[in-house]
Design a protein around this motif. Structure first.
Motif, PDB file in Angstrom:
ATOM      1  N   VAL A   4      29.144  48.547  41.432  1.00 28.62           N
ATOM      2  CA  VAL A   4      29.507  47.364  40.639  1.00 28.62           C
ATOM      3  C   VAL A   4      29.881  46.161  41.494  1.00 28.62           C
ATOM      4  O   VAL A   4      30.071  45.068  40.967  1.00 28.62           O
ATOM      5  CB  VAL A   4      30.668  47.696  39.671  1.00 28.62           C
ATOM      6  N   LEU A   5      30.001  46.347  42.800  1.00 34.04           N
ATOM      7  CA  LEU A   5      30.271  45.242  43.711  1.00 34.04           C
ATOM      8  C   LEU A   5      29.100  45.080  44.669  1.00 34.04           C
ATOM      9  O   LEU A   5      28.291  45.990  44.836  1.00 34.04           O
ATOM     10  CB  LEU A   5      31.544  45.505  44.524  1.00 34.04           C
ATOM     11  N   SER A   6      29.019  43.923  45.304  1.00 35.36           N
ATOM     12  CA  SER A   6      28.016  43.705  46.350  1.00 35.36           C
ATOM     13  C   SER A   6      28.622  42.804  47.410  1.00 35.36           C
ATOM     14  O   SER A   6      29.740  42.285  47.263  1.00 35.36           O
ATOM     15  CB  SER A   6      26.748  43.066  45.778  1.00 35.36           C
ATOM     16  N   SER A   7      27.869  42.591  48.483  1.00 34.96           N
ATOM     17  CA  SER A   7      28.376  41.757  49.573  1.00 34.96           C
ATOM     18  C   SER A   7      28.640  40.323  49.125  1.00 34.96           C
ATOM     19  O   SER A   7      29.406  39.603  49.769  1.00 34.96           O
ATOM     20  CB  SER A   7      27.394  41.771  50.749  1.00 34.96           C
ATOM     21  N   ASP A   8      28.052  39.899  48.016  1.00 32.03           N
ATOM     22  CA  ASP A   8      28.359  38.571  47.479  1.00 32.03           C
ATOM     23  C   ASP A   8      29.826  38.448  47.081  1.00 32.03           C
ATOM     24  O   ASP A   8      30.364  37.335  47.003  1.00 32.03           O
ATOM     25  CB  ASP A   8      27.483  38.274  46.258  1.00 32.03           C
ATOM     26  N   ASP A   9      30.471  39.582  46.809  1.00 34.15           N
ATOM     27  CA  ASP A   9      31.855  39.561  46.344  1.00 34.15           C
ATOM     28  C   ASP A   9      32.868  39.410  47.477  1.00 34.15           C
ATOM     29  O   ASP A   9      34.064  39.242  47.209  1.00 34.15           O
ATOM     30  CB  ASP A   9      32.156  40.847  45.557  1.00 34.15           C
ATOM     31  N   TYR A  10      32.430  39.451  48.732  1.00 35.33           N
ATOM     32  CA  TYR A  10      33.371  39.229  49.832  1.00 35.33           C
ATOM     33  C   TYR A  10      33.993  37.836  49.742  1.00 35.33           C
ATOM     34  O   TYR A  10      35.163  37.641  50.083  1.00 35.33           O
ATOM     35  CB  TYR A  10      32.681  39.395  51.184  1.00 35.33           C
ATOM     36  N   ASP A  11      33.220  36.853  49.266  1.00 35.27           N
ATOM     37  CA  ASP A  11      33.743  35.493  49.176  1.00 35.27           C
ATOM     38  C   ASP A  11      34.906  35.416  48.191  1.00 35.27           C
ATOM     39  O   ASP A  11      35.833  34.626  48.381  1.00 35.27           O
ATOM     40  CB  ASP A  11      32.636  34.526  48.748  1.00 35.27           C
ATOM     41  N   LYS A  12      34.880  36.231  47.155  1.00 34.26           N
ATOM     42  CA  LYS A  12      35.930  36.217  46.134  1.00 34.26           C
ATOM     43  C   LYS A  12      37.108  37.110  46.505  1.00 34.26           C
ATOM     44  O   LYS A  12      38.270  36.719  46.353  1.00 34.26           O
ATOM     45  CB  LYS A  12      35.356  36.651  44.784  1.00 34.26           C
ATOM     46  N   TYR A  13      36.812  38.326  46.972  1.00 38.04           N
ATOM     47  CA  TYR A  13      37.858  39.322  47.163  1.00 38.04           C
ATOM     48  C   TYR A  13      38.291  39.523  48.608  1.00 38.04           C
ATOM     49  O   TYR A  13      39.342  40.126  48.854  1.00 38.04           O
ATOM     50  CB  TYR A  13      37.396  40.676  46.595  1.00 38.04           C
ATOM     51  N   GLY A  14      37.506  39.066  49.562  1.00 35.99           N
ATOM     52  CA  GLY A  14      37.881  39.186  50.963  1.00 35.99           C
ATOM     53  C   GLY A  14      38.096  40.629  51.385  1.00 35.99           C
ATOM     54  O   GLY A  14      37.343  41.534  50.990  1.00 35.99           O
ATOM     55  N   THR A  15      39.147  40.863  52.166  1.00 34.48           N
ATOM     56  CA  THR A  15      39.395  42.201  52.701  1.00 34.48           C
ATOM     57  C   THR A  15      39.906  43.181  51.649  1.00 34.48           C
ATOM     58  O   THR A  15      40.042  44.369  51.936  1.00 34.48           O
ATOM     59  CB  THR A  15      40.396  42.141  53.866  1.00 34.48           C
ATOM     60  N   LEU A  16      40.169  42.700  50.423  1.00 30.46           N
ATOM     61  CA  LEU A  16      40.545  43.612  49.348  1.00 30.46           C
ATOM     62  C   LEU A  16      39.455  44.655  49.124  1.00 30.46           C
ATOM     63  O   LEU A  16      39.740  45.790  48.732  1.00 30.46           O
ATOM     64  CB  LEU A  16      40.791  42.827  48.059  1.00 30.46           C
ATOM     65  N   ILE A  17      38.195  44.282  49.371  1.00 29.26           N
ATOM     66  CA  ILE A  17      37.092  45.220  49.159  1.00 29.26           C
ATOM     67  C   ILE A  17      36.540  45.757  50.486  1.00 29.26           C
ATOM     68  O   ILE A  17      35.414  46.262  50.537  1.00 29.26           O
ATOM     69  CB  ILE A  17      35.966  44.613  48.306  1.00 29.26           C
ATOM     70  N   LYS A  18      37.347  45.698  51.529  1.00 32.15           N
ATOM     71  CA  LYS A  18      36.943  46.319  52.788  1.00 32.15           C
ATOM     72  C   LYS A  18      37.098  47.831  52.657  1.00 32.15           C
ATOM     73  O   LYS A  18      38.196  48.351  52.455  1.00 32.15           O
ATOM     74  CB  LYS A  18      37.797  45.816  53.952  1.00 32.15           C
ATOM     75  N   VAL A  19      35.980  48.536  52.737  1.00 30.36           N
ATOM     76  CA  VAL A  19      35.954  49.993  52.659  1.00 30.36           C
ATOM     77  C   VAL A  19      34.952  50.500  53.686  1.00 30.36           C
ATOM     78  O   VAL A  19      34.127  49.747  54.195  1.00 30.36           O
ATOM     79  CB  VAL A  19      35.555  50.493  51.245  1.00 30.36           C
ATOM     80  N   ASN A  20      35.027  51.799  53.961  1.00 32.02           N
ATOM     81  CA  ASN A  20      34.081  52.443  54.887  1.00 32.02           C
ATOM     82  C   ASN A  20      33.325  53.562  54.172  1.00 32.02           C
ATOM     83  O   ASN A  20      33.982  54.432  53.596  1.00 32.02           O
ATOM     84  CB  ASN A  20      34.817  53.049  56.082  1.00 32.02           C
ATOM     85  N   PRO A  21      32.000  53.541  54.210  1.00 29.43           N
ATOM     86  CA  PRO A  21      31.111  52.481  54.657  1.00 29.43           C
ATOM     87  C   PRO A  21      31.305  51.223  53.806  1.00 29.43           C
ATOM     88  O   PRO A  21      31.894  51.290  52.732  1.00 29.43           O
ATOM     89  CB  PRO A  21      29.711  53.082  54.444  1.00 29.43           C
TER      90      PRO A  21
END
Length: 444
Positions: free
Chosen positions: A265-282
């Motif tokens: 439900v998320l993609s790399s486009d969401d980094y601009d909105k959520y930043g490191t909140l969505i930093k996960v591995n992988p």
């Protein structure tokens, strides 16, 4: 523990059927129409609602012992109950790590008085614990976790010789090894390369490329081709990882794949909105990867969906991209996000009980006690109203820290009741009563 769930629409991988479910002494006794409960049974009217087996989340990091500034088992198991999860399989990268039979027994005892749902335990395998696999099995481990890439707890990846020994034991004893499949050396190389390019959260995706996943999967599969064993590749995030899994599955290797809702439900486009909140591995990747993962869910290439519930404190998540902790809480939103995808027609509804109950229970020898709506199985159910919508609100989350990007999301469907062994443990997302969870050992 005595309950009649009346007139719900049962959702199983094979069929959808309107029926009653009679649970006596915590066990499903009968399924049929117009059942009459004995005196003293509670009756739950499920008319117009979906009834699924309680979710078996085979991928949670509740952070206890040793990391309880991030979260703890009481908060985490309450969150599970609120979200329709009735069994969790708890990961071993705690402090100390669960790498011996003694530590497994200590952890089981520590969690028992705090458990609002049932729980099973992994052992962890590194070079120093591969010779303790049998004692962990005897102590009650349902499977083992191997970290091939950098992760919370800094558990080093085993040498190839240790992996060969482990998979030989898997073949001999029939247990599943869950792999965090990212090759450590590749991640280290690209992390150093991109650290010099700034602090954009998007750089995390470049630092852990699909190559790291695919390379690790092919290493695992190549060992399995020689010695056998059963693997589960957890948190699959990329097309390349899916291709590698497919290659080994097509050759008859016992390799299974898990993904998580955040990759869907998320993609790399969401980094601009959520930043490191969505930093996960992988890392969260491009939309094309999410679309391929959804296709794999519906075709059967992916076998399970777990939350990878991995909470951290706000301070740990708000650090810069290279310092911020990887992971997000997810056990409470696991089923709601997947039901939303199903009610929107993106994922086949009948695959939910397969991916999130039966398959994980079977992989970790909890089936048919867990993961099934059938006479003789545990009375674990989740009742969902598909007519309602709900908004994920911070105040409704049971996590110690609400560091999730999903606050404010409006989803189709609502978890109305969570039932653990015939006990209604949550209503409308509100957890009731005292901790009723038990430690579950392998049953098959």
């Amino acid at each position: 523990m005595n309950l009649l769930v009346r007139d719900g629409l049962l959702v199983t991988p094979e069929y959808m059927l309107r029926a009653d479910i009679l649970i006596e002494d915590g066990v499903i006794k009968e399924i049929g129409r117009s059942l009459r409960p004995p005196a003293g049974f509670e009756v739950l009217d499920a008319s117009g609602m979906l009834v699924l087996p309680g979710v078996v989340d085979e991928h949670v990091h509740m952070r206890e012992p040793g990391l309880t500034h991030k979260d703890d088992f009481e908060h985490g198991s309450k969150a599970a109950a609120a979200g329709g999860v009735t069994t969790v399989v708890e990961m071993p990268n705690t402090l100390p790590p669960v790498d011996s039979g003694e530590r497994l027994l200590e952890k089981a005892g520590l969690l028992k008085p705090k458990a609002y749902v049932d729980y099973a335990l992994y052992g962890v395998v590194h070079d120093g614990s591969v010779d303790k696999v049998k004692e962990m099995l005897e102590a009650g481990a349902v499977g083992f976790k191997v970290f091939l890439g950098p992760t919370t707890g800094n558990i080093p990846p085993p040498k190839l010789s240790s992996l060969v020994k482990l998979m030989e034991l898997s073949e001999q004893h029939g247990f599943t090894v869950a792999f965090h499949a990212e090759t450590h050396e590749i991640v280290e190389f690209f992390t150093e390369r991109y650290k010099s390019q700034g602090s954009s959260p998007r750089l995390h995706e470049l630092a852990r490329p699909p190559l790291a996943e695919a390379h690790a999967i092919r290493t695992i599969g190549s060992i399995q081709e020689m010695v056998g064993g059963r693997s589960l590749i957890v948190h699959v995030s990329s097309r390349q990882a899916l291709q590698a899994v497919s290659e080994f599955k097509n050759r008859g290797i016992q390799m299974y794949a898990e993904t998580c809702p955040h990759y869907l439900v998320l993609s790399s486009d969401d980094y601009d909105k959520y930043g490191t909140l969505i930093k996960v591995n992988p890392p969260i990747r491009g939309r094309e990867h999410a679309e391929e993962l959804v296709r794999a869910l519906n075709t059967g290439l992916i076998d399970t969906v777990g939350s990878d519930h991995a909470p951290h404190s706000p301070e740990e998540k708000k650090a810069g991209v290279w310092e911020a902790a990887s992971g997000m809480p997810g056990v409470q939103t696991l089923l709601p996000l997947m039901i939303d995808l199903a009610l929107r027609g993106i994922v086949d509804l009948r695959r939910i009980p397969l991916l999130m109950a039966r398959n994980p229970a079977r992989l970790f020898k909890l089936w048919p006690w867990k993961g099934e709506i059938a006479p003789g199985s545990s009375g674990d159910l989740v009742v969902i109203d598909p007519r309602e919508e709900h908004v994920i609100r911070e105040e409704d989350l049971y996590y110690k820290h609400k560091t999730t990007p999903f606050i404010g999301w409006r989803l189709k469907g609502r978890v109305k009741y969570t039932i653990l062994r015939g006990n209604i443990v949550a209503r409308d997302g509100v957890v009731e009563g005292r901790p009723l969870g038990s430690w579950i050992k392998p049953v098959g």
